[in-house]
Scaffold this active site. Structure first.
Site, short mmCIF file in Angstrom:
data_model
loop_
_atom_site.label_atom_id
_atom_site.label_comp_id
_atom_site.label_asym_id
_atom_site.label_seq_id
_atom_site.Cartn_x
_atom_site.Cartn_y
_atom_site.Cartn_z
N THR A 1 0.83 -1.20 0.00
CA THR A 1 0.00 0.00 0.00
C THR A 1 0.87 1.26 0.00
O THR A 1 1.75 1.41 0.85
CB THR A 1 -0.90 0.00 1.24
OG1 THR A 1 -1.70 -1.18 1.25
CG2 THR A 1 -1.79 1.23 1.27
N GLU A 2 0.63 2.14 -0.98
CA GLU A 2 1.33 3.42 -1.10
C GLU A 2 2.86 3.26 -1.13
O GLU A 2 3.59 4.13 -0.71
CB GLU A 2 0.92 4.36 0.05
CG GLU A 2 -0.58 4.58 0.18
CD GLU A 2 -1.20 5.26 -1.04
OE1 GLU A 2 -0.45 5.83 -1.83
OE2 GLU A 2 -2.44 5.21 -1.18
N LEU A 3 3.31 2.11 -1.66
CA LEU A 3 4.74 1.78 -1.75
C LEU A 3 5.44 1.80 -0.39
O LEU A 3 6.65 2.03 -0.31
CB LEU A 3 5.47 2.72 -2.72
CG LEU A 3 5.06 2.64 -4.21
CD1 LEU A 3 6.07 3.41 -5.06
CD2 LEU A 3 4.95 1.21 -4.70
N TRP B 1 5.58 6.59 -1.02
CA TRP B 1 5.72 7.51 -2.16
C TRP B 1 4.91 8.80 -1.95
O TRP B 1 4.73 9.57 -2.87
CB TRP B 1 5.36 6.82 -3.46
CG TRP B 1 3.91 6.48 -3.70
CD1 TRP B 1 2.88 6.56 -2.84
CD2 TRP B 1 3.36 5.98 -4.94
NE1 TRP B 1 1.70 6.15 -3.44
CE2 TRP B 1 1.97 5.79 -4.73
CE3 TRP B 1 3.88 5.70 -6.19
CZ2 TRP B 1 1.13 5.31 -5.73
CZ3 TRP B 1 3.03 5.22 -7.19
CH2 TRP B 1 1.68 5.03 -6.95
#
Length: 434
Positions: free
Chosen positions: A145-147, A299
């Site tokens: 999730t979300e890098l 990120w």
């Protein structure tokens, strides 16, 4: 030859309805169906369907030479099935080309990797099962999730059998090093780490239609020139972004679809790059070094950390309260309860509570359906209060059933003992009569 990897995240949050204090205990349905359907239909028409059509044509036209990768959250898949099944069909058509890789992630776009290993593993397993059932291939590369990534998260992902993981090429992690190489996990070097080139990625995702940007307008010719300007010793360029870039964040009128249509041909004919999927990169290149990430990165925002989701007391309280309920939820073994609890784990709910009003405030307000972070917190905690009541009610029901069963068993045991004594008396009388 050098490689370019195009990866797109597909996610749509499952938005909660306005859940008032007086709804607690009276209404156990939490979702804003009208808004969720309206937004899904809008983005399907503006982004997913036209972009998938362009990609399908490009993949068929450039068979074997053009490749892309996707991760589609379980929450997005559930909404596609309910509101836009034709979008799922279009992704299946992309899968049939053999040049599209689908990555694994947490089913509910959660931050479970930061809180509970067992929950994290369970959600990843559920997501990979779903992707395999839909597209016929089990994921071998992971995208959190979300890098969100750290050495410890990478170790867990490696233990699950994945060969590679995507994350952000954050400056404070890389220092002087370039993201345009393959790296490996600092704890288990078998796990390959692919780092996002945030400069080139954000040129498309955020700056494409910004007329005040000195490089506007961005053309495929200019973009390929930038690729060719990368250090000749560097192996890969990873372009990672939200799929909603095409038609939603960057509107059709900006020329974003024309950019997508022209990019493969320009890269193939005018650069020394070839397109590759994340799994191909992990298999074909050797890591140049370990990626040391002791603390989680992401990120999001300028900080590339967790502050977008867990940066204030509101977020921390909601996050901790949610995961305190895990043992009770699993013990009850109720499918609807478990599904709601996992939907409530979606990182979006905590993102809405962010109080960062400065460097990235505009980005946060764009994605936020609430008037303020405090409204988001109150709404979420009202839902969580009702959810806790449901747990209590179910436990009481089960306890009552258990008490009733114990009483019935005791009654049966008493009858058995009574009949046993009667049989013993009859047996004794029979023996005496003989």
């Amino acid at each position: 030859m050098k490689s370019i990897c195009l990866y797109f995240q597909v996610h749509q949050p499952l938005r909660l309805r306005r859940y008032r204090f007086f709804d607690i205990g009276n209404n156990h349905y939490y979702y804003d169906d009208y808004t969720n359907e309206s937004i899904m239909r809008k983005i399907s028409d503006e982004c997913y369907l036209p972009a998938n059509k362009i990609l399908l044509d490009l993949l068929l036209e450039n068979k074997g030479k053009f490749k892309v990768a996707f991760s589609i959250t379980g929450i997005a898949i559930d909404q596609f099935e309910q509101y836009a099944p034709e979008v799922l069909d279009s992704f299946k058509e992309l899968a049939k080309t053999g040049d599209v890789e689908f990555l694994a992630e947490t089913y509910s776009h959660s931050l479970a990797s930061l809180k509970n290993k067992d929950e994290f593993v369970s959600q990843v397993q559920e997501h990979s099962d779903r992707i395999e059932a839909l597209f016929g291939v089990r994921p071998t590369t992971f995208r959190n999730t979300e890098l969100v990534y750290s050495d410890g998260i990478g170790e867990m992902v490696s233990e699950m059998g994945y060969k590679g993981i995507l994350t952000e090429g954050a400056k404070h992690i890389l220092g002087w090093k370039s993201p345009n190489y393959l790296y490996c996990n600092a704890i288990n070097p078998k796990l390959k780490v692919l780092l996002r080139n945030y400069k080139l990625s954000d040129d498309i995702a955020f700056r494409f239609s910004a007329e005040g940007w000195k490089e506007w307008p961005l053309t495929t010719t200019k973009f390929v020139e930038w690729l060719n300007d990368q250090d000749e010793k560097e192996d890969v360029v990873n372009i990672f972004m939200d799929y909603e870039t095409f038609g939603e964040h960057q509107k059709k009128e900006s020329g974003i679809f024309e950019f997508l249509e022209n990019l493969p041909k320009e890269v193939i004919l005018k650069s020394n790059y070839q397109f590759a999927t994340p799994t191909e990169l992990a298999a074909n290149y050797q890591p140049i070094a370990q990626a040391h990430v002791p603390n989680p990165i992401s990120w999001a925002d300028e900080e590339r950390d967790l502050s977008a989701w867990l940066g204030n007391n509101l977020q921390d309280e909601a996050f901790n309260k949610l995961y305190e309920l895990r043992d009770d939820v699993l013990a009850l073994k109720d499918e609807r309860l478990l599904k709601d609890w996992r939907y409530l784990q979606a990182s979006d709910h905590f993102y809405y509570m962010c109080t960062k009003f400065f460097s990235d405030g505009d980005v946060h307000s764009y994605f936020n359906p609430y008037d303020s972070p405090y409204d988001a917190f109150i709404n979420y905690m009202n839902v969580l209060s009702d959810f806790q009541l449901r747990i209590k009610e179910m436990r009481n029901v089960l306890a009552d059933k258990s008490d009733l069963m114990e009483a019935e068993l005791a009654e049966k045991d008493a009858l058995i003992e009574k009949y046993r004594k009667e049989l013993d008396d009859l047996k004794a009388q029979f023996e005496k009569a003989e």
